[in-house]
Design a protein around this motif. Structure first.
Motif, PDB file in Angstrom:
ATOM      1  N   MET A 338       0.823  -1.208   0.000  1.00  0.00           N
ATOM      2  CA  MET A 338       0.000   0.000   0.000  1.00  0.00           C
ATOM      3  C   MET A 338       0.852   1.251   0.000  1.00  0.00           C
ATOM      4  O   MET A 338       0.521   2.243  -0.646  1.00  0.00           O
ATOM      5  CB  MET A 338      -0.939  -0.009   1.198  1.00  0.00           C
ATOM      6  CG  MET A 338      -2.088  -0.913   0.893  1.00  0.00           C
ATOM      7  SD  MET A 338      -3.554  -0.664   1.816  1.00  0.00           S
ATOM      8  CE  MET A 338      -3.037  -0.174   3.334  1.00  0.00           C
ATOM      9  N   ASN A 339       1.948   1.213   0.742  1.00  0.00           N
ATOM     10  CA  ASN A 339       2.804   2.394   0.773  1.00  0.00           C
ATOM     11  C   ASN A 339       3.425   2.653  -0.596  1.00  0.00           C
ATOM     12  O   ASN A 339       3.513   3.796  -1.050  1.00  0.00           O
ATOM     13  CB  ASN A 339       3.879   2.234   1.846  1.00  0.00           C
ATOM     14  CG  ASN A 339       4.692   3.497   1.978  1.00  0.00           C
ATOM     15  OD1 ASN A 339       4.144   4.590   2.015  1.00  0.00           O
ATOM     16  ND2 ASN A 339       5.998   3.369   1.990  1.00  0.00           N
ATOM     17  N   LEU A 340       3.854   1.561  -1.269  1.00  0.00           N
ATOM     18  CA  LEU A 340       4.475   1.747  -2.583  1.00  0.00           C
ATOM     19  C   LEU A 340       3.448   2.281  -3.594  1.00  0.00           C
ATOM     20  O   LEU A 340       3.756   3.174  -4.396  1.00  0.00           O
ATOM     21  CB  LEU A 340       5.096   0.431  -3.066  1.00  0.00           C
ATOM     22  CG  LEU A 340       6.263  -0.084  -2.198  1.00  0.00           C
ATOM     23  CD1 LEU A 340       6.776  -1.415  -2.707  1.00  0.00           C
ATOM     24  CD2 LEU A 340       7.407   0.940  -2.170  1.00  0.00           C
ATOM     25  N   GLN A 342       0.648   3.917  -2.823  1.00  0.00           N
ATOM     26  CA  GLN A 342       0.260   5.270  -2.395  1.00  0.00           C
ATOM     27  C   GLN A 342       1.333   6.292  -2.795  1.00  0.00           C
ATOM     28  O   GLN A 342       1.020   7.378  -3.277  1.00  0.00           O
ATOM     29  CB  GLN A 342       0.065   5.295  -0.874  1.00  0.00           C
ATOM     30  CG  GLN A 342      -0.413   6.640  -0.336  1.00  0.00           C
ATOM     31  CD  GLN A 342      -1.856   6.936  -0.732  1.00  0.00           C
ATOM     32  OE1 GLN A 342      -2.762   6.213  -0.358  1.00  0.00           O
ATOM     33  NE2 GLN A 342      -2.056   7.987  -1.506  1.00  0.00           N
ATOM     34  N   ASN A 343       2.617   5.922  -2.623  1.00  0.00           N
ATOM     35  CA  ASN A 343       3.703   6.834  -3.005  1.00  0.00           C
ATOM     36  C   ASN A 343       3.659   7.135  -4.499  1.00  0.00           C
ATOM     37  O   ASN A 343       3.857   8.282  -4.921  1.00  0.00           O
ATOM     38  CB  ASN A 343       5.069   6.233  -2.645  1.00  0.00           C
ATOM     39  CG  ASN A 343       5.389   6.398  -1.172  1.00  0.00           C
ATOM     40  OD1 ASN A 343       4.709   7.117  -0.460  1.00  0.00           O
ATOM     41  ND2 ASN A 343       6.432   5.724  -0.702  1.00  0.00           N
ATOM     42  N   ALA A 344       3.392   6.088  -5.300  1.00  0.00           N
ATOM     43  CA  ALA A 344       3.316   6.292  -6.757  1.00  0.00           C
ATOM     44  C   ALA A 344       2.130   7.194  -7.081  1.00  0.00           C
ATOM     45  O   ALA A 344       2.228   8.082  -7.942  1.00  0.00           O
ATOM     46  CB  ALA A 344       3.178   4.949  -7.460  1.00  0.00           C
ATOM     47  N   THR A 393       9.150  14.448   1.496  1.00  0.00           N
ATOM     48  CA  THR A 393       9.147  15.712   0.750  1.00  0.00           C
ATOM     49  C   THR A 393       7.708  16.218   0.653  1.00  0.00           C
ATOM     50  O   THR A 393       7.436  17.168  -0.058  1.00  0.00           O
ATOM     51  CB  THR A 393       9.712  15.500  -0.674  1.00  0.00           C
ATOM     52  OG1 THR A 393       8.985  14.446  -1.285  1.00  0.00           O
ATOM     53  CG2 THR A 393      11.182  15.181  -0.661  1.00  0.00           C
ATOM     54  N   LYS A 394       6.811  15.513   1.392  1.00  0.00           N
ATOM     55  CA  LYS A 394       5.391  15.891   1.317  1.00  0.00           C
ATOM     56  C   LYS A 394       5.060  16.917   2.382  1.00  0.00           C
ATOM     57  O   LYS A 394       5.719  16.959   3.423  1.00  0.00           O
ATOM     58  CB  LYS A 394       4.529  14.637   1.489  1.00  0.00           C
ATOM     59  CG  LYS A 394       4.734  13.681   0.339  1.00  0.00           C
ATOM     60  CD  LYS A 394       4.058  12.360   0.513  1.00  0.00           C
ATOM     61  CE  LYS A 394       4.589  11.393  -0.531  1.00  0.00           C
ATOM     62  NZ  LYS A 394       4.162  10.033  -0.310  1.00  0.00           N
ATOM     63  N   PRO A 395       4.038  17.719   2.143  1.00  0.00           N
ATOM     64  CA  PRO A 395       3.680  18.738   3.141  1.00  0.00           C
ATOM     65  C   PRO A 395       3.211  18.087   4.447  1.00  0.00           C
ATOM     66  O   PRO A 395       2.765  16.931   4.438  1.00  0.00           O
ATOM     67  CB  PRO A 395       2.524  19.492   2.495  1.00  0.00           C
ATOM     68  CG  PRO A 395       2.287  18.886   1.178  1.00  0.00           C
ATOM     69  CD  PRO A 395       3.176  17.737   0.971  1.00  0.00           C
ATOM     70  N   LEU A 402       7.619   7.811   7.200  1.00  0.00           N
ATOM     71  CA  LEU A 402       7.930   6.521   7.832  1.00  0.00           C
ATOM     72  C   LEU A 402       7.676   5.340   6.906  1.00  0.00           C
ATOM     73  O   LEU A 402       8.174   4.249   7.127  1.00  0.00           O
ATOM     74  CB  LEU A 402       7.072   6.349   9.093  1.00  0.00           C
ATOM     75  CG  LEU A 402       7.520   7.149  10.295  1.00  0.00           C
ATOM     76  CD1 LEU A 402       6.495   7.042  11.405  1.00  0.00           C
ATOM     77  CD2 LEU A 402       8.864   6.655  10.783  1.00  0.00           C
ATOM     78  N   GLY A 403       6.863   5.579   5.875  1.00  0.00           N
ATOM     79  CA  GLY A 403       6.424   4.472   5.018  1.00  0.00           C
ATOM     80  C   GLY A 403       7.566   3.622   4.489  1.00  0.00           C
ATOM     81  O   GLY A 403       7.581   2.405   4.681  1.00  0.00           O
ATOM     82  N   LEU A 404       8.539   4.258   3.840  1.00  0.00           N
ATOM     83  CA  LEU A 404       9.608   3.475   3.216  1.00  0.00           C
ATOM     84  C   LEU A 404      10.539   2.865   4.251  1.00  0.00           C
ATOM     85  O   LEU A 404      11.034   1.763   4.056  1.00  0.00           O
ATOM     86  CB  LEU A 404      10.394   4.345   2.233  1.00  0.00           C
ATOM     87  CG  LEU A 404       9.680   4.616   0.904  1.00  0.00           C
ATOM     88  CD1 LEU A 404      10.536   5.495   0.014  1.00  0.00           C
ATOM     89  CD2 LEU A 404       9.346   3.318   0.184  1.00  0.00           C
TER      90      LEU A 404
HETATM   91 MG   LIG Z   1       4.629   6.878   1.861  1.00  0.00          MG
END
Ligand SMILES: [Mg+2]
Ligand SMILES: Nc1ncnc2c1ncn2[C@@H]1O[C@H](COP(=O)(O)OP(=O)(O)O)[C@@H](O)[C@H]1O
Length: 439
Positions: A338-340, A342-344, A393-395, A402-404
């Motif tokens: 989900m993190n991968l 969501q990041n994409a 790098t997100k607001p 922490l995701g990665l």
């Molecule tokens: Mg993330």
């Protein structure tokens, strides 16, 4: 030795005897001289080895006590003097058992030393009384001391005060436990944050089966009314009009349709249950034993949840061979996927052609999943920091950073690996590798 002329009475026949005596005395004197030199050499060597032993004993941080057969102290090293706060003279010939903390410890030590004097005692913990009056746990070893003829002469006792060591160990363990707790709290917090973002996706997925269960229930409700009218007519004995009524109420269609309606409801209820199960697994604080994980299902669910909650257009292609299985925690692997995804989704947000491709292959004993997006990619300077906790790098409010780092830890714990790179044609590429032996 100087020789003098023989007395007058030895002159003549006795002179030879006199000379022999003098020669003998010279020989003895020479031997004596040699013995003296050898003795001095041996003495010097003895002195040297004595000093060597003294310096070794003095530099030992462990305590050392040499006892006679009755437990009387014969020799101790400076560490013991320092520990007990007494000089060698004060300790000499006192019972070794006086060094123990109390009667109970003394009795234990007496018993153990008596029983194992011949075989020795290894790493036994006793409480000794230190010079400042405190009791200190000491890990002790006791080795028998035997004469050349094999007679027991006494024992040599060595010991290491473990109080400080133990305190340091406890402090270290406490710190480690705190760290583990904080880490699992962080892990959980990250999950909750991503769940929060995915509420729309999850709600959508739940809505689907629930709405077709509801549709089928409404149909069944209508059917129940028509069936009721027909049964009433049967009970009223209006047999002549029954075939007409049966046609009118379309009873045969109802009977043919009902199994499909019921099957659909069962399927809908099962899908709802599966989604709720996946949600529970995902949000659980993971301590479960490793289980078989359906990797296709994990990826598909991650994509469904994320893309359904995406604000803009986000096209995802999943190109996985069927039946990918893995051993581990499905909740944790779900979190990685989900993190991968969501990041994409975040990286491509705002692009009209936002795309993610998930591919998979099994090669060289490894299962490899690739997440390829067509976003802006990762700036070279960020590549090295990507997996660091709190790097984002997100607001504020959109990324925890922490995701990665959590995903990296999960991949490692599963015996695998997570890598990031930029694609030559643009966009980012994340590769999750899991070993086939755990798959
Ligand atoms: Mg993330
Ligand atoms: N697919 C991607 N494309 C570009 N940058 C990415 C991608 N995935 C992750 N990143 C970068 O890595 C950072 C850290 O990601 P992550 O650890 O998941 O934390 P978060 O998503 O909370 O920011 C992101 O803020 C982003 O800068």
């Amino acid at each position: 030795m100087s020789t003098t002329a023989p007395p007058a009475e030895f002159a003549g026949g006795g002179e030879q005897a006199w000379i022999e005596v003098i020669q003998k005395m010279d020989e003895v004197y020479n031997d004596l001289l040699q013995y003296e030199v050898a003795l001095e050499e041996k003495n010097a060597a003895l002195e040297e080895s004595h000093q060597f032993i003294e310096s070794v004993l003095a530099s030992m941080s462990d305590i050392l006590i040499v006892c006679d057969r009755n437990g009387g102290i014969e020799e101790v090293n400076p560490s013991l003097c320092h520990f007990a706060g007494k000089s060698m003279e004060e300790l000499a010939h006192t019972p070794v058992f006086d060094l123990f903390a109390d009667e109970v410890e003394r009795a234990r030590a007496r018993d153990l030393f008596a029983r194992y004097a011949r075989e020795g005692v290894h790493d036994c913990e006793f409480f000794l009384r230190a010079g400042d009056g405190s009791t200190v746990p000491v890990s002790m070893n006791c080795t028998p001391r035997v004469s050349q003829t094999g007679k027991l002469m006494g024992v040599v006792v060595t010991g290491r005060p473990v109080g400080e060591l133990r305190k340091a160990y406890h402090a270290l363990r406490q710190a480690h436990d705190d760290l583990k707790r904080t880490q699992s709290q962080l892990l959980h917090a990250e999950k909750m944050v991503s769940l929060g973002r995915l509420v729309a996706g999850v709600a959508h997925e739940l809505n689907n089966p629930i709405s077709f269960v509801l549709g089928n229930v409404l149909s069944l409700q209508r059917y129940a009314g028509r069936l009721g009218s027909y049964i009433d007519a049967v009970h009223a004995g209006e047999l002549a009009s029954l075939p007409e009524l049966r046609r009118e109420l379309r009873i045969d269609r109802i009977l043919a349709d009902m199994p499909h309606l019921i099957d659909g409801m069962i399927e809908g209820a099962e899908r709802t249950r599966d989604i709720v199960d996946a949600l529970k697994r995902f949000s659980a604080v993971d301590r479960a034993a490793p289980e078989e994980v359906d990797v296709n299902e994990v990826v598909e669910r991650a994509v469904r949840w994320v893309s359904q909650s995406a604000a803009g257009k986000f096209a995802v292609d999943i190109d996985l061979p069927p039946g990918l299985r893995c051993r581990g925690s499905s909740g944790q692997l779900q979190q990685v996927a989900m993190n991968l995804v969501q990041n994409a989704c975040d990286a491509t947000a705002g692009q009209a052609d936002a795309q993610l491709l998930v591919t998979g292959q099994v090669a060289d004993g490894k299962l490899e999943l690739r997440f390829l997006d067509n976003g802006p990619g990762i700036p070279e300077a960020n590549l090295a920091q990507l997996f660091e906790p709190f790097f984002t790098t997100k607001p504020v409010g959109q990324g925890t950073g922490l995701g990665l780092s959590i995903s990296y830890g999960i991949a490692e714990r599963h015996g695998g690996h997570l890598r990031a790179a930029n694609r030559p044609e643009g966009g980012a590429e994340f590769t999750l590798t899991l070993p086939v032996e755990s798959c």
